[in-house]
Design a protein around this motif. Structure first.
Motif, short mmCIF file in Angstrom:
data_model
loop_
_atom_site.label_atom_id
_atom_site.label_comp_id
_atom_site.label_asym_id
_atom_site.label_seq_id
_atom_site.Cartn_x
_atom_site.Cartn_y
_atom_site.Cartn_z
N GLU A 174 13.73 -23.44 29.63
CA GLU A 174 14.22 -23.88 28.33
C GLU A 174 14.02 -25.37 28.14
O GLU A 174 13.61 -25.85 27.06
CB GLU A 174 15.71 -23.52 28.18
CG GLU A 174 16.00 -22.04 28.15
CD GLU A 174 15.36 -21.37 26.95
OE1 GLU A 174 15.18 -22.04 25.91
OE2 GLU A 174 15.01 -20.17 27.04
N GLU A 175 14.28 -26.15 29.20
CA GLU A 175 14.13 -27.60 29.10
C GLU A 175 12.67 -27.98 28.85
O GLU A 175 12.36 -28.85 28.02
CB GLU A 175 14.64 -28.27 30.37
CG GLU A 175 16.16 -28.19 30.51
CD GLU A 175 16.62 -28.77 31.84
OE1 GLU A 175 15.75 -29.11 32.68
OE2 GLU A 175 17.86 -28.88 32.05
N GLN A 179 11.61 -26.98 25.37
CA GLN A 179 12.19 -27.91 24.39
C GLN A 179 11.40 -29.21 24.35
O GLN A 179 11.10 -29.76 23.26
CB GLN A 179 13.65 -28.20 24.76
CG GLN A 179 14.36 -29.16 23.83
CD GLN A 179 14.53 -28.58 22.43
OE1 GLN A 179 14.57 -27.36 22.27
NE2 GLN A 179 14.58 -29.45 21.41
N TRP A 216 8.16 -28.56 22.62
CA TRP A 216 8.37 -28.38 21.17
C TRP A 216 8.54 -29.74 20.49
O TRP A 216 7.98 -29.98 19.43
CB TRP A 216 9.61 -27.52 20.95
CG TRP A 216 9.85 -27.23 19.51
CD1 TRP A 216 9.28 -26.28 18.72
CD2 TRP A 216 10.74 -27.96 18.66
NE1 TRP A 216 9.73 -26.34 17.45
CE2 TRP A 216 10.64 -27.36 17.37
CE3 TRP A 216 11.61 -29.04 18.85
CZ2 TRP A 216 11.39 -27.83 16.27
CZ3 TRP A 216 12.34 -29.49 17.76
CH2 TRP A 216 12.23 -28.89 16.50
N GLU A 217 9.30 -30.63 21.13
CA GLU A 217 9.49 -31.97 20.56
C GLU A 217 8.17 -32.74 20.52
O GLU A 217 7.86 -33.43 19.54
CB GLU A 217 10.53 -32.73 21.39
CG GLU A 217 11.94 -32.16 21.25
CD GLU A 217 12.93 -32.88 22.14
OE1 GLU A 217 12.49 -33.75 22.92
OE2 GLU A 217 14.14 -32.55 22.07
#
Length: 244
Positions: free
Chosen positions: A202-203, A206, A209-210
């Motif tokens: 997940e990290e 994320q 994605w950023e």
């Protein structure tokens, strides 16, 4: 010997009941010691009955006849003849005496045996019938003692079986508990490691994605700038390009 039945068990050399009978290649049977004495006397290996030659290496013990002769000796020792003493099974001597303590007839050799040490030995009446009742009592006592020993051995075996079974059940229980504990530990460890992997996933997603969002914003900004320049060029014409 007295009877045809006894003659069937009689050695032709010693004219007595066979002792260690051996079977020759000619099918005749004689006592082993009688055969050896006969061979030594005549200086040749011949059958005492038919005089056929026989090899010393080919002598075979006649076990069937030996067992029959031993049975015959036992029966004859247990059945005294009229006016004769019964014979001792162990020493083949006449049972002329009686052990008071054992309440049993004995021979002249038995009375000096360690089994009758310090016992009262009395002479028996020659025509006293040989009573097997006392012998059966002694035999019964020995059998009872043997039965008790066997029962004790059986009981010990049962106790050992019980101990082995109980110990095996206890060890099985310990092994099951140990592995159950290990399984719980592994399941908990699995959950922790899976949670770490999911969190790490997940990290990283994320972060990607950023990064992708920043790239898209920059691309949008650049596209907007390009479009603005193109519109400017189209509006002012080529002559105004030098002014830029």
């Amino acid at each position: 010997m007295g009877t045809k039945y006894e003659e069937d068990f009689c050695c032709i050399v010693c004219n007595d009941i066979f002792k260690d009978p051996v079977l020759l290649t000619c099918s005749h049977t004689v006592c082993e010691h009688c055969l050896k004495d006969f061979w030594e006397d005549i200086g040749a290996h011949k059958c005492p009955v038919c005089r056929r030659r026989s090899s010393k290496d080919q002598l075979l013990p006649n076990l069937v006849l030996k067992n029959l002769c031993e049975t015959f000796w036992q029966e004859r020792s247990q059945k005294p003849q009229a006016g004769c003493w019964a014979l001792c099974k162990e020493h083949s001597e006449q049972l002329k005496f009686y052990c008071v303590e054992h309440d049993f007839p004995v021979c002249v050799v038995c009375q000096f045996d360690s089994k009758h040490t310090c016992h009262t030995i009395k002479p028996r009446n020659k025509f006293e019938p040989f009573d097997l009742k006392e012998e059966l009592k002694l035999c019964l006592g020995r059998l009872k003692t043997k039965l008790e020993d066997l029962e004790e051995a059986q009981l010990a075996g049962d106790e050992t079986t019980h101990c082995i079974t109980a110990r095996a059940i206890h060890i099985e229980k310990l092994i099951t508990e140990e592995f159950e504990h290990l399984h719980r530990f592994l399941r908990d460890e699995e959950k922790v490691r899976l949670a770490i992997v999911r969190q790490e996933k997940e990290e990283k997603l994320q972060m990607l994605w950023e990064m992708s969002s920043r790239i898209r914003r920059k691309m949008t900004c650049i596209n907007d700038t390009i479009k603005a320049i193109q519109r400017k060029l189209e509006a002012d014409g080529v002559t105004n390009l030098k002014c830029l």
